[in-house]
Structure formats: structure tokens, C-alpha cells
Design a protein around this motif. Structure first.
Motif, short mmCIF file in Angstrom:
data_model
loop_
_atom_site.label_atom_id
_atom_site.label_comp_id
_atom_site.label_asym_id
_atom_site.label_seq_id
_atom_site.Cartn_x
_atom_site.Cartn_y
_atom_site.Cartn_z
N THR A 1 -9.38 -2.59 -20.93
CA THR A 1 -8.63 -1.54 -20.24
C THR A 1 -8.34 -2.00 -18.82
OG1 THR A 1 -9.73 0.16 -21.57
CG2 THR A 1 -8.65 0.88 -19.53
N TYR A 2 -7.10 -1.77 -18.39
CA TYR A 2 -6.69 -2.16 -17.05
C TYR A 2 -6.21 -0.92 -16.30
CZ TYR A 2 -4.13 -4.36 -13.24
OH TYR A 2 -3.68 -4.74 -11.99
N ALA A 3 -6.54 -0.82 -15.02
CA ALA A 3 -6.06 0.27 -14.17
C ALA A 3 -5.65 -0.31 -12.82
CB ALA A 3 -7.15 1.32 -13.97
N GLN A 4 -4.57 0.26 -12.28
CA GLN A 4 -4.12 -0.16 -10.95
C GLN A 4 -3.62 1.06 -10.20
OE1 GLN A 4 -0.19 -2.16 -9.79
NE2 GLN A 4 -1.57 -3.92 -9.91
N VAL A 5 -3.94 1.12 -8.92
CA VAL A 5 -3.40 2.15 -8.03
C VAL A 5 -2.75 1.43 -6.87
CG1 VAL A 5 -5.59 2.43 -6.78
CG2 VAL A 5 -3.91 4.29 -6.79
N GLY A 6 -1.57 1.91 -6.47
CA GLY A 6 -0.87 1.23 -5.39
C GLY A 6 0.00 2.18 -4.59
N MET A 7 0.45 1.67 -3.45
CA MET A 7 1.35 2.47 -2.63
C MET A 7 2.32 1.58 -1.85
SD MET A 7 -1.32 3.75 0.34
CE MET A 7 -0.16 4.93 0.94
N ARG A 8 3.48 2.17 -1.56
CA ARG A 8 4.50 1.52 -0.73
C ARG A 8 4.63 2.31 0.56
NH1 ARG A 8 7.05 1.68 -5.86
NH2 ARG A 8 7.06 -0.38 -6.80
N ILE A 9 4.60 1.59 1.68
CA ILE A 9 4.69 2.22 2.99
C ILE A 9 5.99 1.74 3.63
CG2 ILE A 9 3.58 2.51 5.24
CD1 ILE A 9 0.95 1.58 3.72
N PRO A 10 6.93 2.65 3.89
CA PRO A 10 8.21 2.22 4.48
C PRO A 10 8.04 1.79 5.93
CG PRO A 10 8.17 4.61 4.24
CD PRO A 10 6.90 4.09 3.62
N VAL A 11 8.60 0.62 6.25
CA VAL A 11 8.64 0.14 7.63
C VAL A 11 9.93 0.63 8.27
CG1 VAL A 11 8.67 -1.91 9.11
CG2 VAL A 11 7.25 -1.87 7.04
N ASP A 12 11.04 0.52 7.52
CA ASP A 12 12.33 1.09 7.90
C ASP A 12 13.09 1.36 6.60
OD1 ASP A 12 13.55 -1.34 7.06
OD2 ASP A 12 13.38 -2.18 9.06
N ASP A 13 14.39 1.60 6.68
CA ASP A 13 15.17 1.94 5.49
C ASP A 13 15.24 0.82 4.46
OD1 ASP A 13 15.63 4.40 6.52
OD2 ASP A 13 17.64 3.96 7.28
N ARG A 14 15.07 -0.42 4.88
CA ARG A 14 15.25 -1.56 3.97
C ARG A 14 13.98 -2.37 3.74
NH1 ARG A 14 20.71 -4.40 5.94
NH2 ARG A 14 19.96 -5.86 4.39
N LEU A 15 12.89 -2.04 4.41
CA LEU A 15 11.68 -2.85 4.35
C LEU A 15 10.48 -1.97 4.04
CD1 LEU A 15 10.87 -5.84 4.85
CD2 LEU A 15 10.32 -5.16 7.19
N TRP A 16 9.69 -2.40 3.02
CA TRP A 16 8.50 -1.66 2.61
C TRP A 16 7.31 -2.60 2.56
CZ3 TRP A 16 8.76 3.45 0.27
CH2 TRP A 16 10.05 3.97 0.21
N PHE A 17 6.16 -2.09 2.97
CA PHE A 17 4.91 -2.80 2.79
C PHE A 17 4.26 -2.23 1.53
CE2 PHE A 17 0.28 -3.20 3.53
CZ PHE A 17 0.20 -4.58 3.59
N GLU A 18 3.76 -3.12 0.65
CA GLU A 18 3.21 -2.68 -0.62
C GLU A 18 1.79 -3.22 -0.78
OE1 GLU A 18 5.79 -2.58 -4.24
OE2 GLU A 18 4.40 -4.12 -4.92
N ILE A 19 0.87 -2.35 -1.21
CA ILE A 19 -0.51 -2.78 -1.47
C ILE A 19 -1.00 -2.11 -2.75
CG2 ILE A 19 -1.51 -0.95 -0.01
CD1 ILE A 19 -3.69 -3.12 0.73
N ALA A 20 -1.78 -2.85 -3.53
CA ALA A 20 -2.30 -2.32 -4.79
C ALA A 20 -3.68 -2.92 -5.07
CB ALA A 20 -1.35 -2.64 -5.94
N VAL A 21 -4.49 -2.14 -5.77
CA VAL A 21 -5.81 -2.58 -6.21
C VAL A 21 -5.88 -2.38 -7.72
CG1 VAL A 21 -8.31 -2.23 -6.05
CG2 VAL A 21 -6.86 -1.92 -4.02
N GLY A 22 -6.28 -3.43 -8.44
CA GLY A 22 -6.38 -3.35 -9.89
C GLY A 22 -7.77 -3.70 -10.37
N ARG A 23 -8.14 -3.15 -11.51
CA ARG A 23 -9.45 -3.43 -12.12
C ARG A 23 -9.23 -3.63 -13.61
NH1 ARG A 23 -14.69 -5.16 -11.36
NH2 ARG A 23 -16.10 -4.16 -12.81
N TYR A 24 -9.78 -4.74 -14.15
CA TYR A 24 -9.68 -5.04 -15.58
C TYR A 24 -11.08 -4.97 -16.17
CZ TYR A 24 -6.68 -6.90 -19.30
OH TYR A 24 -5.90 -7.03 -20.44
#
Length: 194
Positions: free
Chosen positions: A152-175
């Protein structure tokens, strides 16, 4: 579930029937992609021995959210497997659940044509997305990584907008991999700019 019950032939037939039924509803979109990547990383582990990979895919999206796709990549596993290509066959449904939430649920069959050993396996997964800014993904297979054991695999993540065209993305996954598979459970973190 009995591993013999899910055969590549049955998965291929199921995918063909889904594509056929989706196609008869009326096509709304056909798209494709091609990529040259410096490393094929899947769930935190390199599938190309930390080397480059060529990847390509085609997706057919029908009405009412149903879709089918095929995607392939170069892979480099242990030499005794003789695996050099991966082909993912996917059948699923994606669509909004409300103004804020969307769901993508799919059955994926991973194939390794020409491999010297049987590496093929099938997994069901779903991703719940909130306003395209956060997501939760869950996936399960009774024969994870063709090991004969569940995973079983699970991942939670989020995107944080820097401006209208640029996003910072981070995620943590566990298998979580069953001890009988010979593989250890692991956690990975990924971060990037989109």
C-alpha cells in the motif's frame, strides 16, 4: 486475492473493454506526451539506475470523466531481469466531486515486455485533490512490485503559489510493503518548482 486470478490477459481484456465503451460514448480528447528525463524516479526510487530515460504516452479522455492511457519509459533494473522497458496501461475516471474537491481513480497494469522474469503487476489507486493545491493519494496492490505480496502506498502533498505562473511543490510518500515481498517499508520526500 489469488494472484492467478489477475492475469495480464484479463487486465488487457478489461482495459480493451473500457476503452471500447469509453470510445462508443464519443471521444472528447486525445493527447500525448514525450519526455527525455535525467532520471526516472517513481515513488522516491530510481527506475533507470539514476540515468536518463526516454518516456512517451498517449491518453484518450471520453465523456463523463472516463479515460484510458498507455505510457512507457526506459528502465534499468538488476541485470538478471533483462528489463529495459516499462509499459503502463491505465483505465480510470477523473472529475470534480464539488467546487473544491476532485477525484482521479484508476486501475494501472505495469508491464515489462521482454523481461527474463515476470515483473508484471496491477494496482488500484485514487487521488483526492483540494483546489489543485493539496492532494492525498492512496494505492494498493495484492501483488505489489510483482512480489506476490500486498503493498500500500500513500502520499500527501501541496502546491504553494509563488506568483501566477510559479508554484513550489512538496510531497511526502510512504510505501508499506509486506515482509514476505523481501522489500522494506520506506518513506520519501520530494520537492520542486512547477
Amino acid at each position: 486475492m489469488d494472484r492467478r486470478a489477475v492475469t495480464p490477459r484479463r487486465v488487457a481484456l478489461s482495459l480493451a473493454l473500457l476503452v471500447s465503451s469509453v470510445g462508443s460514448v464519443a471521444a472528447t480528447e486525445l493527447s500525448g506526451s514525450a519526455t527525455l528525463t535525467s532520471d526516472y524516479v517513481w515513488r522516491g526510487t530510481s527506475q533507470s539506475d539514476e540515468g536518463p530515460a526516454v518516456q512517451a504516452g498517449i491518453k484518450f479522455a471520453g465523456m463523463h470523466g472516463f479515460y484510458a492511457q498507455a505510457w512507457g519509459s526506459d528502465v534499468r533494473f538488476a541485470p538478471q531481469t533483462a528489463a529495459s522497458h516499462e509499459l503502463d496501461l491505465v483505465a480510470g475516471w477523473a472529475g470534480p466531486l464539488s467546487d473544491a474537491f476532485a477525484l482521479d481513480a484508476a486501475l494501472t497494469h505495469y508491464r515489462y515486455p521482454g523481461a527474463a522474469v515476470d515483473l508484471d503487476w496491477t494496482e488500484f489507486g485514487a487521488t483526492l485533490t483540494w483546489r489543485t493545491r493539496a492532494w492525498l493519494q492512496l494505492a494498493h496492490a495484492s501483488d505489489a512490485l510483482a512480489s506476490g505480496a500486498p503493498g500500500t502506498y500513500a502520499q500527501v502533498g501541496m502546491r504553494i503559489p509563488v506568483d501566477d505562473r510559479l508554484w513550489f511543490e512538496i510531497a511526502v510518500g510512504r510505501y508499506w510493503l509486506h515482509a514476505a515481498s523481501g522489500a522494506n517499508d520506506y518513506t520519501h520526500v520530494q520537492a520542486g518548482v512547477v
